[in-house]
Design a protein around this motif. Sequence first.
Motif, PDB file in Angstrom:
ATOM      1  N   LEU A  76     -30.895  36.537   7.830  1.00 50.12           N
ATOM      2  CA  LEU A  76     -30.165  35.972   8.968  1.00 50.12           C
ATOM      3  C   LEU A  76     -29.203  34.877   8.493  1.00 50.12           C
ATOM      4  CD1 LEU A  76     -33.050  35.721  11.606  1.00 50.12           C
ATOM      5  CD2 LEU A  76     -31.315  37.508  11.373  1.00 50.12           C
ATOM      6  N   VAL A  77     -29.667  34.046   7.547  1.00 48.72           N
ATOM      7  CA  VAL A  77     -28.802  32.990   7.012  1.00 48.72           C
ATOM      8  C   VAL A  77     -27.592  33.600   6.318  1.00 48.72           C
ATOM      9  CG1 VAL A  77     -28.641  31.121   5.325  1.00 48.72           C
ATOM     10  CG2 VAL A  77     -30.664  31.313   6.785  1.00 48.72           C
ATOM     11  N   MET A  78     -27.839  34.633   5.513  1.00 51.09           N
ATOM     12  CA  MET A  78     -26.747  35.270   4.787  1.00 51.09           C
ATOM     13  C   MET A  78     -25.752  35.915   5.755  1.00 51.09           C
ATOM     14  SD  MET A  78     -25.511  35.740   1.827  1.00 51.09           S
ATOM     15  CE  MET A  78     -24.234  36.735   1.057  1.00 51.09           C
ATOM     16  N   ARG A  79     -26.239  36.478   6.832  1.00 52.97           N
ATOM     17  CA  ARG A  79     -25.354  37.094   7.821  1.00 52.97           C
ATOM     18  C   ARG A  79     -24.485  36.033   8.497  1.00 52.97           C
ATOM     19  NH1 ARG A  79     -23.928  42.512   8.526  1.00 52.97           N
ATOM     20  NH2 ARG A  79     -22.856  42.667  10.507  1.00 52.97           N
ATOM     21  N   MET A  80     -25.098  34.913   8.856  1.00 54.12           N
ATOM     22  CA  MET A  80     -24.341  33.830   9.483  1.00 54.12           C
ATOM     23  C   MET A  80     -23.285  33.280   8.530  1.00 54.12           C
ATOM     24  SD  MET A  80     -27.186  31.683  11.673  1.00 54.12           S
ATOM     25  CE  MET A  80     -28.557  31.764  10.535  1.00 54.12           C
ATOM     26  N   LEU A  81     -23.702  33.053   7.290  1.00 53.30           N
ATOM     27  CA  LEU A  81     -22.757  32.532   6.297  1.00 53.30           C
ATOM     28  C   LEU A  81     -21.654  33.543   6.025  1.00 53.30           C
ATOM     29  CD1 LEU A  81     -22.011  30.298   4.328  1.00 53.30           C
ATOM     30  CD2 LEU A  81     -23.607  31.288   2.668  1.00 53.30           C
ATOM     31  N   GLY A  82     -22.002  34.822   5.995  1.00 57.58           N
ATOM     32  CA  GLY A  82     -21.000  35.863   5.795  1.00 57.58           C
ATOM     33  C   GLY A  82     -19.976  35.898   6.914  1.00 57.58           C
ATOM     34  N   GLU A  83     -20.429  35.716   8.155  1.00 57.21           N
ATOM     35  CA  GLU A  83     -19.512  35.705   9.289  1.00 57.21           C
ATOM     36  C   GLU A  83     -18.493  34.585   9.154  1.00 57.21           C
ATOM     37  OE1 GLU A  83     -20.906  36.165  13.535  1.00 57.21           O
ATOM     38  OE2 GLU A  83     -20.194  34.089  13.621  1.00 57.21           O
ATOM     39  N   MET A  84     -18.961  33.378   8.823  1.00 57.58           N
ATOM     40  CA  MET A  84     -18.053  32.233   8.713  1.00 57.58           C
ATOM     41  C   MET A  84     -17.148  32.344   7.487  1.00 57.58           C
ATOM     42  SD  MET A  84     -20.451  29.021   9.898  1.00 57.58           S
ATOM     43  CE  MET A  84     -21.742  29.311   8.674  1.00 57.58           C
ATOM     44  N   SER A  85     -17.697  32.808   6.369  1.00 59.76           N
ATOM     45  CA  SER A  85     -16.917  32.880   5.133  1.00 59.76           C
ATOM     46  C   SER A  85     -15.865  33.975   5.185  1.00 59.76           C
ATOM     47  CB  SER A  85     -17.852  33.097   3.938  1.00 59.76           C
ATOM     48  OG  SER A  85     -18.719  31.992   3.773  1.00 59.76           O
ATOM     49  N   ALA A  86     -16.133  35.058   5.931  1.00 60.78           N
ATOM     50  CA  ALA A  86     -15.121  36.095   6.102  1.00 60.78           C
ATOM     51  C   ALA A  86     -13.993  35.600   7.005  1.00 60.78           C
ATOM     52  CB  ALA A  86     -15.750  37.359   6.675  1.00 60.78           C
ATOM     53  N   ALA A  87     -14.340  34.778   7.985  1.00 57.67           N
ATOM     54  CA  ALA A  87     -13.327  34.249   8.905  1.00 57.67           C
ATOM     55  C   ALA A  87     -12.532  33.111   8.275  1.00 57.67           C
ATOM     56  CB  ALA A  87     -13.998  33.763  10.188  1.00 57.67           C
ATOM     57  N   TYR A  88     -13.212  32.280   7.476  1.00 58.07           N
ATOM     58  CA  TYR A  88     -12.574  31.121   6.847  1.00 58.07           C
ATOM     59  C   TYR A  88     -12.929  31.092   5.362  1.00 58.07           C
ATOM     60  CZ  TYR A  88     -12.415  29.463  11.721  1.00 58.07           C
ATOM     61  OH  TYR A  88     -12.206  29.341  13.069  1.00 58.07           O
ATOM     62  N   PRO A  89     -12.320  31.947   4.540  1.00 55.03           N
ATOM     63  CA  PRO A  89     -12.643  31.933   3.099  1.00 55.03           C
ATOM     64  C   PRO A  89     -12.332  30.566   2.487  1.00 55.03           C
ATOM     65  CG  PRO A  89     -11.347  33.879   3.687  1.00 55.03           C
ATOM     66  CD  PRO A  89     -11.293  32.963   4.868  1.00 55.03           C
ATOM     67  N   SER A  90     -13.291  30.002   1.797  1.00 56.04           N
ATOM     68  CA  SER A  90     -13.105  28.693   1.182  1.00 56.04           C
ATOM     69  C   SER A  90     -14.105  28.532   0.061  1.00 56.04           C
ATOM     70  CB  SER A  90     -13.308  27.573   2.209  1.00 56.04           C
ATOM     71  OG  SER A  90     -13.381  26.312   1.572  1.00 56.04           O
ATOM     72  N   THR A  91     -13.652  27.938  -1.030  1.00 54.71           N
ATOM     73  CA  THR A  91     -14.571  27.685  -2.134  1.00 54.71           C
ATOM     74  C   THR A  91     -15.605  26.630  -1.757  1.00 54.71           C
ATOM     75  OG1 THR A  91     -14.629  27.371  -4.528  1.00 54.71           O
ATOM     76  CG2 THR A  91     -13.292  25.821  -3.267  1.00 54.71           C
ATOM     77  N   GLY A  92     -15.375  25.917  -0.662  1.00 64.22           N
ATOM     78  CA  GLY A  92     -16.365  24.966  -0.154  1.00 64.22           C
ATOM     79  C   GLY A  92     -17.463  25.623   0.636  1.00 64.22           C
ATOM     80  N   SER A  93     -17.291  26.897   1.011  1.00 59.76           N
ATOM     81  CA  SER A  93     -18.299  27.690   1.723  1.00 59.76           C
ATOM     82  C   SER A  93     -18.913  26.892   2.876  1.00 59.76           C
ATOM     83  CB  SER A  93     -19.356  28.180   0.740  1.00 59.76           C
ATOM     84  OG  SER A  93     -20.250  29.085   1.333  1.00 59.76           O
ATOM     85  N   PHE A  94     -20.242  26.795   2.921  1.00 61.52           N
ATOM     86  CA  PHE A  94     -20.944  26.176   4.041  1.00 61.52           C
ATOM     87  C   PHE A  94     -20.560  24.715   4.247  1.00 61.52           C
ATOM     88  CE2 PHE A  94     -23.431  26.115   0.183  1.00 61.52           C
ATOM     89  CZ  PHE A  94     -23.668  24.765   0.016  1.00 61.52           C
ATOM     90  N   SER A  95     -20.194  24.011   3.165  1.00 57.26           N
ATOM     91  CA  SER A  95     -19.784  22.617   3.303  1.00 57.26           C
ATOM     92  C   SER A  95     -18.485  22.523   4.099  1.00 57.26           C
ATOM     93  CB  SER A  95     -19.611  21.991   1.912  1.00 57.26           C
ATOM     94  OG  SER A  95     -19.059  20.703   2.009  1.00 57.26           O
ATOM     95  N   ALA A  96     -17.532  23.403   3.782  1.00 59.81           N
ATOM     96  CA  ALA A  96     -16.273  23.431   4.530  1.00 59.81           C
ATOM     97  C   ALA A  96     -16.509  23.871   5.971  1.00 59.81           C
ATOM     98  CB  ALA A  96     -15.283  24.366   3.842  1.00 59.81           C
ATOM     99  N   HIS A  97     -17.412  24.851   6.165  1.00 65.20           N
ATOM    100  CA  HIS A  97     -17.707  25.309   7.526  1.00 65.20           C
ATOM    101  C   HIS A  97     -18.342  24.184   8.347  1.00 65.20           C
ATOM    102  CE1 HIS A  97     -16.680  29.006   5.717  1.00 65.20           C
ATOM    103  NE2 HIS A  97     -17.877  29.375   5.320  1.00 65.20           N
ATOM    104  N   ALA A  98     -19.240  23.410   7.724  1.00 62.17           N
ATOM    105  CA  ALA A  98     -19.883  22.298   8.427  1.00 62.17           C
ATOM    106  C   ALA A  98     -18.849  21.246   8.813  1.00 62.17           C
ATOM    107  CB  ALA A  98     -20.968  21.672   7.551  1.00 62.17           C
ATOM    108  N   GLY A  99     -17.889  20.971   7.913  1.00 62.22           N
ATOM    109  CA  GLY A  99     -16.837  20.022   8.240  1.00 62.22           C
ATOM    110  C   GLY A  99     -15.994  20.484   9.406  1.00 62.22           C
TER     111      GLY A  99
END
Length: 470
Positions: A76-99
Amino acid sequence: MPNSTPTTDTGTPPQARDGVSLSSGLSSGLKQRHLSMMALGGVIGAGLFVGSGAGIAAAGPSIVVAYALSGLLVMLVMRMLGEMSAAYPSTGSFSAHAGRAIGPWAGFATGWSFWVLQCTVVGLEGIGAAHIVSGWLPGTPEWAWVALFVVVFCGTNLAAVRNFGEFEFWFAALKVGAIVLFLALGVLAVAGVLPGTEAPGASNLTDFLPHGSQGLVIGLLASVFSYGGLETVTIAAAESDNPVQGVARAARTAMWRIALFYVGSMAVVVTLVPWDSKEVVTKGPYVAALDQLGIPGAGQLMNVVVLLALLSAMNANVYGGSRILYSLVERGQGPKALAKVSSGVPRAAVLVSCVFGFGCVVLSYWRPQDVFPWLLNMIGAVTLVVWIVIAISQLRLRRRLERESPEKLAVRMWAFPVLTWAALAGMAGVFFLMARQPDTRVQLYSTGAMMLLLSAAGYAWQRARGRARD
């Protein structure tokens, strides 16, 4: 940093939109085959090959249930992270998404805590790898081997991102080959068709909960933290030719990878080997299973595989730590001196991450009784905190995406928001279980203290930056 001002996917300068930028200063040297193999082999680590032995000793055959439950949470975590990373590709990954989703302070806290985790684990994996090599070459100092490994992977990460990709491609291929071969031999032995073996039937599974629910809890906690490394592929995707496709493929294949490599191999091990066999802990569950099958040289064979897993983790952690650090600096949340990019590689961030990692090794020799254990406790629950932040970020960003940019949802979280809330409930349950166990309670409180300090620092930075803009 490049002279021209980079832009986001909306055409606005970085940090002008939600305070998050894309990593336009980095190269895109990773190929789809690199990402595919990293997604496949990234879940296979030393924690599976060796660390699972302690979980089996505590939970018995019910370790299969423990890995299935924790594996479901990780899916479930990987699916959530995949959804955000596909929408907002960033080398910051979850840190950038949290910001973007929660606030810059959240990206600051999760980014810096994850960087500390990654660099510390570089040292830990190096110590483990050096211990194996020193066993083959008695008399050689372990610290020298760690230094050699750090220099090698620092060099590969300094040269070009494709070097990291090539190393991880072959590391992952060898790990996948080893686990597939183990599963094939194990299934044949369980079925009774492997020459020289008899089918064990269910004789080793009858005492399913030897230590009751308490043993299952210990096994569950051990299994949760053996799934580290899944985040790397979303970090790496930002430096690929097609980040959306890479992240989407990794997210969609996470389920069968976890089910096959973790749950499947645990089922084979506890079926073949009695759960209370001392060899499960002393030699490791996979060596014990291969010994049970009479495979010659099983111990040395698995030592080679574990060494590969440790070196792969070192390589991936140097990469992941340096990219998270670069992303923090790029967002104005770290020293500007670390923003230097040369030939598409954040070399200052790579060097600092490697130095910090080797510094942890020095601490393990210099202050093994106080400072080093304190550092280990401090990073003990960081992964779980990151997962919680991922879930909260996905809850907020999904609604924003559906309202503003539904076309970016190349990957969608299943049954949103029900499963997101279910995942958060599962993580809260893990926190509760950690608080009940003396060993993990110390880790929980130490990590909590670090996160509070980083959150306060991030919030102070956010307020100061806001006043400067006004």
